[in-house]
Scaffold this motif. Sequence first.
Motif, PDB file in Angstrom:
ATOM      1  N   PHE A  52       0.808  -1.233   0.000  1.00 31.59           N
ATOM      2  CA  PHE A  52       0.000   0.000   0.000  1.00 31.59           C
ATOM      3  C   PHE A  52       0.840   1.282   0.000  1.00 31.59           C
ATOM      4  O   PHE A  52       0.298   2.379  -0.033  1.00 31.59           O
ATOM      5  N   GLY A  53       2.158   1.149   0.044  1.00 28.39           N
ATOM      6  CA  GLY A  53       3.003   2.349   0.091  1.00 28.39           C
ATOM      7  C   GLY A  53       2.725   3.134   1.360  1.00 28.39           C
ATOM      8  O   GLY A  53       2.572   2.564   2.439  1.00 28.39           O
ATOM      9  N   ASN A  54       2.573   4.485   1.228  1.00 28.57           N
ATOM     10  CA  ASN A  54       2.328   5.329   2.405  1.00 28.57           C
ATOM     11  C   ASN A  54       0.843   5.529   2.693  1.00 28.57           C
ATOM     12  O   ASN A  54       0.483   6.277   3.611  1.00 28.57           O
ATOM     13  N   LEU A  55      -0.004   4.859   1.919  1.00 29.00           N
ATOM     14  CA  LEU A  55      -1.450   5.105   2.071  1.00 29.00           C
ATOM     15  C   LEU A  55      -1.937   4.883   3.499  1.00 29.00           C
ATOM     16  O   LEU A  55      -2.769   5.636   4.011  1.00 29.00           O
ATOM     17  N   GLY A  56      -1.377   3.867   4.164  1.00 28.17           N
ATOM     18  CA  GLY A  56      -1.803   3.532   5.530  1.00 28.17           C
ATOM     19  C   GLY A  56      -1.568   4.673   6.501  1.00 28.17           C
ATOM     20  O   GLY A  56      -2.268   4.782   7.512  1.00 28.17           O
ATOM     21  N   LEU A  58      -2.117   7.766   5.936  1.00 26.35           N
ATOM     22  CA  LEU A  58      -2.908   8.956   5.608  1.00 26.35           C
ATOM     23  C   LEU A  58      -4.359   8.876   6.060  1.00 26.35           C
ATOM     24  O   LEU A  58      -5.113   9.851   5.927  1.00 26.35           O
ATOM     25  N   GLY A  59      -4.745   7.735   6.613  1.00 22.86           N
ATOM     26  CA  GLY A  59      -6.086   7.597   7.197  1.00 22.86           C
ATOM     27  C   GLY A  59      -7.189   7.984   6.238  1.00 22.86           C
ATOM     28  O   GLY A  59      -7.087   7.824   5.022  1.00 22.86           O
ATOM     29  N   ASN A  60      -8.258   8.553   6.823  1.00 22.43           N
ATOM     30  CA  ASN A  60      -9.446   8.864   6.052  1.00 22.43           C
ATOM     31  C   ASN A  60      -9.376  10.266   5.436  1.00 22.43           C
ATOM     32  O   ASN A  60     -10.063  10.571   4.469  1.00 22.43           O
ATOM     33  N   ASP A  61      -8.497  11.112   6.013  1.00 25.77           N
ATOM     34  CA  ASP A  61      -8.468  12.514   5.607  1.00 25.77           C
ATOM     35  C   ASP A  61      -7.106  12.825   4.982  1.00 25.77           C
ATOM     36  O   ASP A  61      -6.197  13.311   5.647  1.00 25.77           O
ATOM     37  N   HIS A  62      -6.954  12.543   3.715  1.00 26.06           N
ATOM     38  CA  HIS A  62      -5.650  12.698   3.061  1.00 26.06           C
ATOM     39  C   HIS A  62      -5.096  14.124   3.114  1.00 26.06           C
ATOM     40  O   HIS A  62      -3.929  14.311   3.490  1.00 26.06           O
ATOM     41  N   PRO A  63      -5.889  15.162   2.739  1.00 29.11           N
ATOM     42  CA  PRO A  63      -5.285  16.502   2.712  1.00 29.11           C
ATOM     43  C   PRO A  63      -4.729  16.926   4.072  1.00 29.11           C
ATOM     44  O   PRO A  63      -3.623  17.449   4.158  1.00 29.11           O
ATOM     45  N   THR A  64      -5.498  16.659   5.145  1.00 24.63           N
ATOM     46  CA  THR A  64      -5.057  17.107   6.474  1.00 24.63           C
ATOM     47  C   THR A  64      -3.853  16.309   6.939  1.00 24.63           C
ATOM     48  O   THR A  64      -2.901  16.870   7.496  1.00 24.63           O
ATOM     49  N   ASN A  65      -3.850  15.007   6.687  1.00 23.24           N
ATOM     50  CA  ASN A  65      -2.703  14.204   7.124  1.00 23.24           C
ATOM     51  C   ASN A  65      -1.451  14.544   6.320  1.00 23.24           C
ATOM     52  O   ASN A  65      -0.356  14.593   6.872  1.00 23.24           O
ATOM     53  N   LEU A  66      -1.621  14.815   5.031  1.00 26.80           N
ATOM     54  CA  LEU A  66      -0.457  15.236   4.223  1.00 26.80           C
ATOM     55  C   LEU A  66       0.063  16.585   4.728  1.00 26.80           C
ATOM     56  O   LEU A  66       1.265  16.803   4.851  1.00 26.80           O
ATOM     57  N   GLN A  67      -0.869  17.479   5.056  1.00 27.89           N
ATOM     58  CA  GLN A  67      -0.504  18.799   5.580  1.00 27.89           C
ATOM     59  C   GLN A  67       0.282  18.637   6.892  1.00 27.89           C
ATOM     60  O   GLN A  67       1.330  19.257   7.089  1.00 27.89           O
ATOM     61  N   GLU A  68      -0.231  17.765   7.782  1.00 29.40           N
ATOM     62  CA  GLU A  68       0.445  17.579   9.074  1.00 29.40           C
ATOM     63  C   GLU A  68       1.824  16.944   8.905  1.00 29.40           C
ATOM     64  O   GLU A  68       2.782  17.347   9.552  1.00 29.40           O
ATOM     65  N   LEU A  69       1.914  15.945   8.008  1.00 36.76           N
ATOM     66  CA  LEU A  69       3.221  15.300   7.788  1.00 36.76           C
ATOM     67  C   LEU A  69       4.217  16.299   7.206  1.00 36.76           C
ATOM     68  O   LEU A  69       5.394  16.321   7.570  1.00 36.76           O
ATOM     69  N   GLN A  79       7.965  13.292  -1.993  1.00 37.16           N
ATOM     70  CA  GLN A  79       7.455  12.190  -2.809  1.00 37.16           C
ATOM     71  C   GLN A  79       6.980  11.097  -1.857  1.00 37.16           C
ATOM     72  O   GLN A  79       7.481  10.967  -0.737  1.00 37.16           O
ATOM     73  N   CYS A  80       5.986  10.343  -2.283  1.00 35.22           N
ATOM     74  CA  CYS A  80       5.565   9.207  -1.472  1.00 35.22           C
ATOM     75  C   CYS A  80       4.953   8.160  -2.406  1.00 35.22           C
ATOM     76  O   CYS A  80       4.858   8.377  -3.618  1.00 35.22           O
ATOM     77  N   LEU A  81       4.607   7.019  -1.828  1.00 33.25           N
ATOM     78  CA  LEU A  81       4.022   5.964  -2.654  1.00 33.25           C
ATOM     79  C   LEU A  81       2.564   5.750  -2.271  1.00 33.25           C
ATOM     80  O   LEU A  81       2.239   5.608  -1.088  1.00 33.25           O
ATOM     81  N   PHE A  82       1.705   5.788  -3.286  1.00 33.40           N
ATOM     82  CA  PHE A  82       0.314   5.371  -3.110  1.00 33.40           C
ATOM     83  C   PHE A  82       0.238   4.019  -3.808  1.00 33.40           C
ATOM     84  O   PHE A  82       0.234   3.963  -5.051  1.00 33.40           O
ATOM     85  N   GLY A  83       0.231   2.918  -3.046  1.00 28.52           N
ATOM     86  CA  GLY A  83       0.361   1.609  -3.672  1.00 28.52           C
ATOM     87  C   GLY A  83       1.687   1.589  -4.417  1.00 28.52           C
ATOM     88  O   GLY A  83       2.737   1.884  -3.839  1.00 28.52           O
ATOM     89  N   ASN A  84       1.616   1.318  -5.741  1.00 30.56           N
ATOM     90  CA  ASN A  84       2.869   1.301  -6.512  1.00 30.56           C
ATOM     91  C   ASN A  84       3.074   2.589  -7.330  1.00 30.56           C
ATOM     92  O   ASN A  84       3.908   2.636  -8.205  1.00 30.56           O
ATOM     93  N   GLN A  85       2.255   3.619  -7.054  1.00 27.46           N
ATOM     94  CA  GLN A  85       2.376   4.876  -7.818  1.00 27.46           C
ATOM     95  C   GLN A  85       3.173   5.891  -7.016  1.00 27.46           C
ATOM     96  O   GLN A  85       2.834   6.171  -5.868  1.00 27.46           O
ATOM     97  N   ARG A  86       4.204   6.462  -7.658  1.00 31.28           N
ATOM     98  CA  ARG A  86       4.948   7.520  -6.968  1.00 31.28           C
ATOM     99  C   ARG A  86       4.229   8.845  -7.222  1.00 31.28           C
ATOM    100  O   ARG A  86       3.907   9.180  -8.362  1.00 31.28           O
TER     101      ARG A  86
END
Length: 540
Positions: A52-56, A58-69, A79-86
């Motif tokens: 799953f890459g980094n998807l795990g 990011l929980g249910n709220d991707h924009p806020t979790n990306l913002q916090e990270l 850069q990060c991985l969503f499954g096998n997509q960079r």
Amino acid sequence: MSIFVFPWGNALALSMLIALIALMLWFYLYTIKPTTKFINGLPYLPSPSLLFGNLGQLGNDHPTNLQELSLKYRMPVFQCLFGNQRIIFVNSYSAAMDWFVKNQTCLIDRPLLYTFHKLVSTSQGLTIGTSPWNDTCKKRRLNVQRYMTTPAIQERASLYDVESYSLLRDLYQDTSNGESAYPYIYTQRLALNFTTMLCYATRFDNIRTKLLKEILEIVKTISSFRSTNKNLQDYVPIMRLLPENPRSRLAVECSRIRDEWLRKLTQQALNHRDDRVSIVGDFAKSDGNGRLDLDDIKCICVGLVSGGFETLGSTGALIFAQLATEKGEEWQERVYSDCIKHYGSVEEAWKQVVLEQKSEFAVSFIRELLRMYAVIPLIPARKTAKAFQWNGATIPEGTTVILNAQAANHDREHFGDTVDEFVPERFLYESSVNHSPYHFTFGAGSRACTAVNLSIRILYVILARSCMLFKIKRDASRPPVNDYIGYAADRSAQTYWPKEFGISLTPRDPATMERCFRISQEACAEQLSYSYENDDVADT
Ligand code: HEM
């Protein structure tokens, strides 16, 4: 006893081993190996999982979790991985300027998504907003710009008039018995009508029309297929092989229903080609000899309807969510007096706001509303059309890049300590933030929203006309949620809409309200007659 002692057993074991290795190799190549290489010199999110890459993270709220990270690791871009997509995420105001404005020609392309492009969009073709950059997309985008220029906006002033009048007429009617109403359904109809009038010269006058409800539901479902966190099959290819993928089945069904009502609306516009102005009618009158063919027109129209209605509907409802706060009462008075100052009287203001945005306070209010609530918090993905350098890293061609507009709009370094507050005066005075791009809610650069000016005009009209005629009050039993994260009804959607809240409208002066309503009824008699409900060709 082991099978390896028999010669035929050895052969079987060997074949099984080869088959297993081949399966593992296929599994690795198909679903685990990243589709593009790691980008040296560009920060990355740590600890991706194999599948799953980094998807795990990011929980249910991707924009806020990306913002916090991004804040936690002090990485405005990573850069990060969503499954096998960079995927590269851009999370600050200045990085958004670097990537999407200064390097806009490099970011002009859009990637293809499995669910949206292979399942949903097969029959109608790709809309401007979902299409990769090619000659067809370029031609369609250029043609759409014709309808979005300042003179074109002035020419269609009757659309702002008829839709804002109908919005306030119905909100008032439905709350005059002491009940409160959730304004979202009314602003959704305004937004949908706005785009269907532009494209097909058809509108829905009755908020309870069955087809209207069906369209609102379907368009929302279709746009959910572009959300980053509702479509695991886009990023984890193995999910596509599951026999009963309910999301895929839903995608196909929605696209079938949508095609059916688009066919009806297109037919209706063709039937009215000689007596109504519409994009489809323009095409039909040119007898197909114009620069666009019927497929182009269909794609343009479906793109305008789907691109416009959710965003405009949500932002329109958020106007009322702000006016219904405690401070909102003060802001209503301020809009009212600023409009009187600029236009002279309520009736003049009612007529003129569709033509001129004279109230600086109302313009600043709308800008701040758009900054505060990026209703598409993760701007639809772009793909690099050519390589470019950023901070010493080479970003190769073919890389997926997503702008986190929520994070960029709430960048403390750019907007200062009041960044998370709604400050309607923010864009009123000379200040370091009062310049374009004021925010990233419309995206930015080469593929930014084509309808920025048109959208700001209709939002301005809603705000000004509401405050000229009414006092807007909140229903204390269901007040609006106004913080920029908590307001959204579903944080996993692609386009956000506000949680339910109630408002009521009390006329400042009933006689003036009646006079203003009459002005619009008379001026827009023709547009009001374009109602789908009145049209006997509706179901042909
Ligand atoms: C408040 C209202 C609106 C908001 C917040 C909004 C937001 C957006 C965003 C974020 C994008 C993607 C931009 C990017 O990739 O940089 C977009 C694209 C687009 N929007 Fe809007 N939009 C709004 C209203 C409308 C309306 C009313 C229409 C049509 C009448 C429209 C038509 C389009 C089209 C055609 C595109 C595709 C542009 C392209 O890919 O080249 N939008 N919009």
